[in-house]
Design a protein around this motif. Structure first.
Motif, PDB file in Angstrom:
ATOM      1  N   THR A 141      20.112   4.887  -5.507  1.00  0.00           N
ATOM      2  CA  THR A 141      20.606   6.217  -5.840  1.00  0.00           C
ATOM      3  C   THR A 141      20.104   6.551  -7.232  1.00  0.00           C
ATOM      4  N   THR A 142      20.059   7.811  -7.565  1.00  0.00           N
ATOM      5  CA  THR A 142      19.508   8.187  -8.865  1.00  0.00           C
ATOM      6  C   THR A 142      20.390   7.748 -10.025  1.00  0.00           C
ATOM      7  N   ALA A 143      21.668   7.501  -9.765  1.00  0.00           N
ATOM      8  CA  ALA A 143      22.561   7.083 -10.850  1.00  0.00           C
ATOM      9  C   ALA A 143      23.408   5.911 -10.398  1.00  0.00           C
ATOM     10  N   SER A 144      23.636   5.000 -11.330  1.00  0.00           N
ATOM     11  CA  SER A 144      24.526   3.869 -11.086  1.00  0.00           C
ATOM     12  C   SER A 144      25.586   3.874 -12.178  1.00  0.00           C
ATOM     13  N   CYS A 180      15.382   3.598 -16.963  1.00  0.00           N
ATOM     14  CA  CYS A 180      16.839   3.614 -16.920  1.00  0.00           C
ATOM     15  C   CYS A 180      17.340   4.370 -18.148  1.00  0.00           C
ATOM     16  N   ALA A 181      17.925   5.532 -17.930  1.00  0.00           N
ATOM     17  CA  ALA A 181      18.586   6.268 -19.017  1.00  0.00           C
ATOM     18  C   ALA A 181      20.053   5.842 -18.991  1.00  0.00           C
ATOM     19  N   LEU A 182      20.508   5.239 -20.074  1.00  0.00           N
ATOM     20  CA  LEU A 182      21.858   4.679 -20.118  1.00  0.00           C
ATOM     21  C   LEU A 182      22.920   5.773 -19.984  1.00  0.00           C
ATOM     22  N   VAL A 183      23.956   5.498 -19.201  1.00  0.00           N
ATOM     23  CA  VAL A 183      25.090   6.407 -19.033  1.00  0.00           C
ATOM     24  C   VAL A 183      26.366   5.669 -19.411  1.00  0.00           C
ATOM     25  N   THR A 205      20.768   6.093 -15.115  1.00  0.00           N
ATOM     26  CA  THR A 205      20.201   7.148 -14.287  1.00  0.00           C
ATOM     27  C   THR A 205      18.735   6.787 -14.158  1.00  0.00           C
ATOM     28  N   PHE A 206      18.276   6.537 -12.930  1.00  0.00           N
ATOM     29  CA  PHE A 206      16.936   6.007 -12.709  1.00  0.00           C
ATOM     30  C   PHE A 206      15.910   7.102 -12.486  1.00  0.00           C
ATOM     31  N   THR A 207      14.709   6.822 -12.981  1.00  0.00           N
ATOM     32  CA  THR A 207      13.522   7.615 -12.685  1.00  0.00           C
ATOM     33  C   THR A 207      12.451   6.622 -12.269  1.00  0.00           C
ATOM     34  N   ILE A 208      11.954   6.749 -11.049  1.00  0.00           N
ATOM     35  CA  ILE A 208      10.957   5.827 -10.513  1.00  0.00           C
ATOM     36  C   ILE A 208       9.628   6.552 -10.427  1.00  0.00           C
ATOM     37  N   THR A 209       8.578   5.936 -10.960  1.00  0.00           N
ATOM     38  CA  THR A 209       7.231   6.479 -10.875  1.00  0.00           C
ATOM     39  C   THR A 209       6.364   5.428 -10.204  1.00  0.00           C
ATOM     40  N   GLY A 210       5.768   5.757  -9.077  1.00  0.00           N
ATOM     41  CA  GLY A 210       4.925   4.811  -8.353  1.00  0.00           C
ATOM     42  C   GLY A 210       3.469   4.951  -8.743  1.00  0.00           C
ATOM     43  N   GLY A 211       2.652   4.158  -8.121  1.00  0.00           N
ATOM     44  CA  GLY A 211       1.220   4.172  -8.395  1.00  0.00           C
ATOM     45  C   GLY A 211       0.774   2.849  -8.995  1.00  0.00           C
ATOM     46  N   THR A 212      -0.521   2.784  -9.352  1.00  0.00           N
ATOM     47  CA  THR A 212      -1.043   1.527  -9.890  1.00  0.00           C
ATOM     48  C   THR A 212      -0.400   1.183 -11.236  1.00  0.00           C
ATOM     49  N   GLY A 228       0.795  -1.226   0.000  1.00  0.00           N
ATOM     50  CA  GLY A 228       0.000   0.000   0.000  1.00  0.00           C
ATOM     51  C   GLY A 228       0.826   1.274   0.000  1.00  0.00           C
ATOM     52  N   THR A 229       2.143   1.162  -0.215  1.00  0.00           N
ATOM     53  CA  THR A 229       3.018   2.329  -0.233  1.00  0.00           C
ATOM     54  C   THR A 229       3.384   2.646  -1.679  1.00  0.00           C
ATOM     55  N   THR A 230       3.369   3.919  -2.029  1.00  0.00           N
ATOM     56  CA  THR A 230       3.777   4.320  -3.369  1.00  0.00           C
ATOM     57  C   THR A 230       5.301   4.283  -3.454  1.00  0.00           C
ATOM     58  N   PRO A 231       5.850   3.453  -4.335  1.00  0.00           N
ATOM     59  CA  PRO A 231       7.309   3.327  -4.430  1.00  0.00           C
ATOM     60  C   PRO A 231       7.978   4.613  -4.930  1.00  0.00           C
ATOM     61  N   THR A 232       9.077   4.950  -4.300  1.00  0.00           N
ATOM     62  CA  THR A 232       9.925   6.061  -4.733  1.00  0.00           C
ATOM     63  C   THR A 232      11.370   5.571  -4.725  1.00  0.00           C
ATOM     64  N   ALA A 233      12.254   6.359  -5.307  1.00  0.00           N
ATOM     65  CA  ALA A 233      13.666   5.979  -5.336  1.00  0.00           C
ATOM     66  C   ALA A 233      14.222   5.855  -3.919  1.00  0.00           C
ATOM     67  N   ALA A 234      13.815   6.745  -3.027  1.00  0.00           N
ATOM     68  CA  ALA A 234      14.303   6.704  -1.647  1.00  0.00           C
ATOM     69  C   ALA A 234      13.828   5.441  -0.940  1.00  0.00           C
TER      70      ALA A 234
END
Length: 132
Positions: A71-74, A91-94, A78-85, A60-66
């Protein structure tokens, strides 16, 4: 009469020509291998986050990067996390080769279909298996 030692100029030029031909074939193949490896590594890093994402989502928790402890980059993304249903992990390649330097791999989640993978700005030669 003295015995000849060493190679003639023609023999050396033939060896150089053979090395040049082999290099002309090997370098593009190696570049393609590097691109596929980077795209596959990015997909693997993104897929590793899906288990924790699902755990948070089912709790029941909306997922976030935290909350995912990411971390936002590996090294590969470079990650962007979007939670919800209908959440997603992007992953933007670096540090990728020029052919896929602007590539992104996105794992989209829906309640009905589960996880699906889509990729943008990645040619079919570099596309990781399981992604479209």
């Amino acid at each position: 009469m003295k015995a000849q030692k060493g190679f003639t100029l023609i023999e050396l030029m033939i060896v150089i020509a053979i090395i040049g031909i082999l290099a002309a074939i090997a370098i593009p193949a190696y570049s393609k291998y590097q691109g596929r490896a980077k795209a596959t590594a990015g997909l693997a890093e993104a897929k590793a986050l899906t288990v924790n994402f699902e755990d948070l989502q089912n709790g029941g928790t909306t997922p976030t990067a935290a909350l995912l402890n990411v971390t936002t980059a590996s090294q590969n993304c470079t990650f962007t996390i979007t939670g919800g249903t209908t959440g997603s992990i992007k992953c933007a390649l670096v540090n990728a080769p020029a052919a896929i330097s602007t590539g992104t791999i996105t794992l989209n989640r829906t309640d009905t279909t589960g996880w699906t993978c889509t990729a943008a700005n990645i040619g079919s030669d570099y596309m990781p298996k399981g992604c479209s």
